[in-house]
Design a protein around this motif. Structure first.
Motif, PDB file in Angstrom:
ATOM      1  N   ASP A 131      -9.563  -4.029   4.779  1.00 19.69           N
ATOM      2  CA  ASP A 131     -10.810  -3.705   5.474  1.00 19.69           C
ATOM      3  C   ASP A 131     -10.570  -2.662   6.558  1.00 19.69           C
ATOM      4  O   ASP A 131     -11.339  -1.700   6.697  1.00 19.69           O
ATOM      5  CB  ASP A 131     -11.408  -4.968   6.111  1.00 19.69           C
ATOM      6  N   GLU A 132      -9.512  -2.853   7.322  1.00 16.62           N
ATOM      7  CA  GLU A 132      -9.202  -1.935   8.416  1.00 16.62           C
ATOM      8  C   GLU A 132      -8.940  -0.524   7.906  1.00 16.62           C
ATOM      9  O   GLU A 132      -9.244   0.459   8.587  1.00 16.62           O
ATOM     10  CB  GLU A 132      -7.977  -2.431   9.186  1.00 16.62           C
ATOM     11  N   MET A 133      -8.389  -0.416   6.709  1.00 15.29           N
ATOM     12  CA  MET A 133      -8.060   0.896   6.148  1.00 15.29           C
ATOM     13  C   MET A 133      -9.208   1.488   5.348  1.00 15.29           C
ATOM     14  O   MET A 133      -9.066   2.545   4.726  1.00 15.29           O
ATOM     15  CB  MET A 133      -6.805   0.778   5.287  1.00 15.29           C
ATOM     16  N   GLY A 134     -10.350   0.804   5.358  1.00 14.81           N
ATOM     17  CA  GLY A 134     -11.547   1.358   4.733  1.00 14.81           C
ATOM     18  C   GLY A 134     -11.678   1.128   3.249  1.00 14.81           C
ATOM     19  O   GLY A 134     -12.530   1.736   2.597  1.00 14.81           O
ATOM     20  N   HIS A 135     -10.854   0.234   2.680  1.00 14.45           N
ATOM     21  CA  HIS A 135     -10.921  -0.029   1.241  1.00 14.45           C
ATOM     22  C   HIS A 135     -11.911  -1.154   0.937  1.00 14.45           C
ATOM     23  O   HIS A 135     -12.231  -1.982   1.785  1.00 14.45           O
ATOM     24  CB  HIS A 135      -9.544  -0.407   0.696  1.00 14.45           C
ATOM     25  N   ILE A 136     -12.384  -1.177  -0.286  1.00 14.49           N
ATOM     26  CA  ILE A 136     -13.215  -2.271  -0.797  1.00 14.49           C
ATOM     27  C   ILE A 136     -12.324  -3.112  -1.701  1.00 14.49           C
ATOM     28  O   ILE A 136     -11.594  -2.578  -2.530  1.00 14.49           O
ATOM     29  CB  ILE A 136     -14.412  -1.717  -1.586  1.00 14.49           C
ATOM     30  N   LEU A 165       0.829  -1.208   0.000  1.00 15.38           N
ATOM     31  CA  LEU A 165       0.000   0.000   0.000  1.00 15.38           C
ATOM     32  C   LEU A 165       0.865   1.260   0.000  1.00 15.38           C
ATOM     33  O   LEU A 165       0.536   2.260  -0.643  1.00 15.38           O
ATOM     34  CB  LEU A 165      -0.923  -0.009   1.217  1.00 15.38           C
ATOM     35  N   GLU A 166       1.982   1.180   0.719  1.00 14.68           N
ATOM     36  CA  GLU A 166       2.906   2.312   0.744  1.00 14.68           C
ATOM     37  C   GLU A 166       3.487   2.569  -0.647  1.00 14.68           C
ATOM     38  O   GLU A 166       3.575   3.709  -1.101  1.00 14.68           O
ATOM     39  CB  GLU A 166       4.029   2.036   1.747  1.00 14.68           C
ATOM     40  N   LEU A 167       3.867   1.505  -1.350  1.00 14.22           N
ATOM     41  CA  LEU A 167       4.441   1.647  -2.677  1.00 14.22           C
ATOM     42  C   LEU A 167       3.404   2.121  -3.698  1.00 14.22           C
ATOM     43  O   LEU A 167       3.758   2.779  -4.681  1.00 14.22           O
ATOM     44  CB  LEU A 167       5.031   0.309  -3.134  1.00 14.22           C
ATOM     45  N   MET A 168       2.137   1.795  -3.471  1.00 13.78           N
ATOM     46  CA  MET A 168       1.086   2.244  -4.386  1.00 13.78           C
ATOM     47  C   MET A 168       0.806   3.730  -4.246  1.00 13.78           C
ATOM     48  O   MET A 168       0.243   4.349  -5.147  1.00 13.78           O
ATOM     49  CB  MET A 168      -0.202   1.454  -4.137  1.00 13.78           C
ATOM     50  N   SER A 169       1.209   4.303  -3.120  1.00 11.04           N
ATOM     51  CA  SER A 169       1.038   5.744  -2.879  1.00 11.04           C
ATOM     52  C   SER A 169      -0.403   6.176  -3.143  1.00 11.04           C
ATOM     53  O   SER A 169      -0.673   7.075  -3.947  1.00 11.04           O
ATOM     54  CB  SER A 169       2.001   6.551  -3.768  1.00 11.04           C
ATOM     55  N   LEU A 170      -1.313   5.535  -2.441  1.00 10.80           N
ATOM     56  CA  LEU A 170      -2.734   5.818  -2.633  1.00 10.80           C
ATOM     57  C   LEU A 170      -3.114   7.157  -2.013  1.00 10.80           C
ATOM     58  O   LEU A 170      -2.465   7.618  -1.061  1.00 10.80           O
ATOM     59  CB  LEU A 170      -3.573   4.704  -1.999  1.00 10.80           C
ATOM     60  N   PRO A 171      -4.163   7.808  -2.513  1.00  9.02           N
ATOM     61  CA  PRO A 171      -4.628   9.061  -1.911  1.00  9.02           C
ATOM     62  C   PRO A 171      -5.027   8.852  -0.461  1.00  9.02           C
ATOM     63  O   PRO A 171      -5.708   7.870  -0.150  1.00  9.02           O
ATOM     64  CB  PRO A 171      -5.843   9.445  -2.772  1.00  9.02           C
TER      65      PRO A 171
END
Length: 238
Positions: free
Chosen positions: A68-73, A40-46
């Motif tokens: 799930d914990e980070m609120g993503h689907i 997730l860090e490497l993806m640099s998501l908003p």
């Protein structure tokens, strides 16, 4: 010790026993958590934005718990059928227009070879206008539970002898009537606000304690201790 992928195809190596051992292994849980956070860090998501993510090779869904914990689907796929039921009991419904019975047979055969249960449900089979064909796929404990022979089950629908939902029956007039009723119900739900999903999960003390315990089971060392202040709302500071 050789890696699993060098001992044979994953769909054969990860049978029911190995899949269960993999999922319950605390070391595996910790590694998967670390890899997921790094990915997730490497993806640099908003930041502070819920996104739709695809997890290829999801296994039993350990990485999905982090998402799930980070609120993503997220949607996960895996080549080993025995891995999927452990975390992802589910159903998938596809409506399609087959050109022949042979085409239906081909699609259902391929689905079963891929490890799915289920089959075909046909609504209004005797109607030229309203006839609809659905491919109902199930994996894990996603099967429709309950009684047969027209008795409603836990899912509030009738199932046939194969455990599939019964198709709707009737003529074109009945199909048109059901369509109108559905449109009215959808319009009513829209105006009353039903069916709207909350953008944020409710984060209370129970939720926090559950996640902290999950982190401890995975071997995370910097999990804060529980106290009477856990989950307590703090007053705003101006």
């Amino acid at each position: 010790m050789s890696r699993p992928e060098t001992q044979g195809p994953a769909e054969l190596y990860y049978g029911d026993t190995e899949a269960q051992k993999y999922t319950n292994n605390s070391r595996i849980q910790k590694i998967q958590a670390e890899m997921t956070h790094r990915a997730l860090e490497l993806m640099s998501l908003p930041p502070d934005e819920s996104l739709f993510l695809l997890d290829i090779g999801c296994g039993s869904g350990l990485s999905g718990e982090i998402l799930d914990e980070m609120g993503h689907i997220w949607v996960g796929v895996d080549i080993a059928p025995s891995m999927l039921p452990l975390r992802n009991p589910s159903r998938a419904i596809f409506q399609f227009y087959p050109e022949s019975d042979e085409q239906i047979s081909l699609i259902t055969t391929i689905a079963r070879k891929a490890g799915f249960g289920g089959g075909i449900v046909v609504d209004y089979p005797n109607s030229k206008k309203a006839r609809k064909v659905f491919l109902c796929l199930m994996v894990g404990s996603g099967r429709y539970s309950g009684s047969q022979d027209g008795i409603q089950n836990a899912d509030q629908m009738e199932v046939d002898q194969s455990g599939l939902p019964k198709g709707l029956e009737g003529d074109d007039a009945m199909a048109e009537g059901k369509s109108i009723a559905f449109e009215r119900r959808r319009a009513r739900d829209t105006t009353s606000g039903h069916g709207k999903k909350s953008k944020r999960k409710v984060v209370d003390k129970t939720w926090i304690l559950k996640k902290k315990e999950l982190y401890r089971q995975r071997g995370k060392e910097d999990v804060p201790n529980d106290s009477r202040y856990t989950g307590r709302r703090r007053k705003p500071i101006f």
